[in-house]
Motif scaffolding. Structure first.
Motif, PDB file in Angstrom:
ATOM      1  N   THR A   1      23.377 -34.845  16.422  1.00 42.09           N
ATOM      2  CA  THR A   1      24.622 -34.785  15.665  1.00 42.09           C
ATOM      3  C   THR A   1      24.297 -35.158  14.220  1.00 42.09           C
ATOM      4  OG1 THR A   1      25.180 -37.067  16.212  1.00 42.09           O
ATOM      5  CG2 THR A   1      26.103 -35.349  17.628  1.00 42.09           C
ATOM      6  N   SER A   2      25.103 -34.643  13.306  1.00 43.52           N
ATOM      7  CA  SER A   2      24.895 -34.925  11.889  1.00 43.52           C
ATOM      8  C   SER A   2      26.236 -35.133  11.213  1.00 43.52           C
ATOM      9  CB  SER A   2      24.155 -33.769  11.214  1.00 43.52           C
ATOM     10  OG  SER A   2      23.969 -34.031   9.833  1.00 43.52           O
ATOM     11  N   SER A   3      26.262 -36.045  10.269  1.00 41.67           N
ATOM     12  CA  SER A   3      27.479 -36.282   9.495  1.00 41.67           C
ATOM     13  C   SER A   3      27.585 -35.312   8.318  1.00 41.67           C
ATOM     14  CB  SER A   3      27.502 -37.727   8.981  1.00 41.67           C
ATOM     15  OG  SER A   3      26.347 -37.966   8.182  1.00 41.67           O
ATOM     16  N   LEU A   4      26.519 -34.552   8.063  1.00 43.51           N
ATOM     17  CA  LEU A   4      26.513 -33.582   6.960  1.00 43.51           C
ATOM     18  C   LEU A   4      27.151 -32.279   7.427  1.00 43.51           C
ATOM     19  CD1 LEU A   4      22.840 -34.204   5.862  1.00 43.51           C
ATOM     20  CD2 LEU A   4      24.900 -35.055   4.723  1.00 43.51           C
ATOM     21  N   SER A   5      27.985 -31.699   6.608  1.00 43.16           N
ATOM     22  CA  SER A   5      28.614 -30.432   6.976  1.00 43.16           C
ATOM     23  C   SER A   5      27.631 -29.285   6.748  1.00 43.16           C
ATOM     24  CB  SER A   5      29.890 -30.196   6.162  1.00 43.16           C
ATOM     25  OG  SER A   5      29.567 -29.832   4.840  1.00 43.16           O
ATOM     26  N   ARG A   6      27.848 -28.210   7.461  1.00 43.58           N
ATOM     27  CA  ARG A   6      26.955 -27.063   7.297  1.00 43.58           C
ATOM     28  C   ARG A   6      27.098 -26.439   5.910  1.00 43.58           C
ATOM     29  NH1 ARG A   6      28.924 -21.904   8.575  1.00 43.58           N
ATOM     30  NH2 ARG A   6      31.136 -21.915   9.030  1.00 43.58           N
ATOM     31  N   GLU A   7      28.287 -26.577   5.298  1.00 43.26           N
ATOM     32  CA  GLU A   7      28.479 -26.064   3.941  1.00 43.26           C
ATOM     33  C   GLU A   7      27.649 -26.866   2.939  1.00 43.26           C
ATOM     34  OE1 GLU A   7      31.090 -26.818   5.966  1.00 43.26           O
ATOM     35  OE2 GLU A   7      31.839 -24.809   6.428  1.00 43.26           O
ATOM     36  N   GLU A   8      27.631 -28.189   3.105  1.00 44.78           N
ATOM     37  CA  GLU A   8      26.802 -29.038   2.229  1.00 44.78           C
ATOM     38  C   GLU A   8      25.329 -28.670   2.391  1.00 44.78           C
ATOM     39  OE1 GLU A   8      28.748 -33.421   1.973  1.00 44.78           O
ATOM     40  OE2 GLU A   8      28.218 -32.736   3.999  1.00 44.78           O
ATOM     41  N   LEU A   9      24.909 -28.509   3.619  1.00 46.96           N
ATOM     42  CA  LEU A   9      23.517 -28.183   3.899  1.00 46.96           C
ATOM     43  C   LEU A   9      23.146 -26.818   3.311  1.00 46.96           C
ATOM     44  CD1 LEU A   9      23.357 -29.429   7.595  1.00 46.96           C
ATOM     45  CD2 LEU A   9      22.356 -30.551   5.591  1.00 46.96           C
ATOM     46  N   ALA A  10      24.047 -25.843   3.418  1.00 42.74           N
ATOM     47  CA  ALA A  10      23.764 -24.489   2.935  1.00 42.74           C
ATOM     48  C   ALA A  10      23.599 -24.435   1.420  1.00 42.74           C
ATOM     49  CB  ALA A  10      24.867 -23.532   3.379  1.00 42.74           C
ATOM     50  N   GLN A  11      24.168 -25.392   0.699  1.00 46.91           N
ATOM     51  CA  GLN A  11      24.015 -25.426  -0.757  1.00 46.91           C
ATOM     52  C   GLN A  11      22.639 -25.928  -1.178  1.00 46.91           C
ATOM     53  OE1 GLN A  11      27.240 -27.764  -2.273  1.00 46.91           O
ATOM     54  NE2 GLN A  11      28.788 -26.292  -1.635  1.00 46.91           N
TER      55      GLN A  11
END
Length: 175
Positions: A75-85
């Motif tokens: 699990t991750s607290s980072l959103s996939r949108e944040e990661l994609a940037q």
């Protein structure tokens, strides 16, 4: 005597089938030990080396018999949108099916989420084993999944196509 031989052949065939099933589904797999800060990495855009991201609830299995047997969930607290940037998005949308007993990894559901756009796949490690990349997918709910998939060099190496200069050398065979 004929019935006895037929029964013996049948018992041997059932035993061999059960043995092969056990070996493929259970025997070769082992749990991967947690290595904090190194288990989940993503390649930054324009980068070559993976960078660790924040994660929890990590569990993984692997087998030395094949480079595509690695599966992990976290699990991750980072959103996939944040990661994609920040990190390199991958076009690998076909996670490998895990053994049924590793129930946190549902390849069909992960693939459906990737196709529906509710999950994003990222490059984790390029050529983790020759011709195979580690892929990480993160969903809108913060669930993460990891698997290995063949890259272009791996596909070429195993279908007989000339590999070319852009692929790394095949590792030397151990003797």
């Amino acid at each position: 005597m004929g019935k006895f031989l037929a029964m013996l052949i049948l018992v041997c065939a059932v035993g061999a089938g059960a043995g092969m099933y056990y070996l493929q589904v259970y025997h070769y797999y082992e749990e991967v030990e947690l290595t904090p800060g190194q288990d989940v990495v993503l390649v930054p855009q324009g980068g070559d080396e993976g960078v660790a991201i924040a994660y929890s609830d990590f569990q993984a299995i692997d087998a030395s018999s094949s480079p595509i047997r690695y599966r992990a969930c976290f699990t991750s607290s980072l959103s996939r949108e944040e990661l994609a940037q920040i990190y390199t998005v991958s076009d690998q949308h076909q996670p490998r099916i895990a053994p049924g007993w590793f129930d946190c990894f549902d390849a069909q559901a992960i693939g459906a989420a990737l196709e529906a756009g509710t999950a994003t796949a990222f490059l984790s490690v390029k050529n983790i084993k020759h011709g195979y990349d580690r892929i990480v997918a993160v969903t809108d709910e913060g669930m993460g999944y990891v698997w290995h998939d063949s890259n272009n060099c791996g596909k070429k190496a195993y279908d007989g196509t000339v590999i070319g200069e852009t692929c790394p050398e095949l590792p030397a065979a151990s003797q």
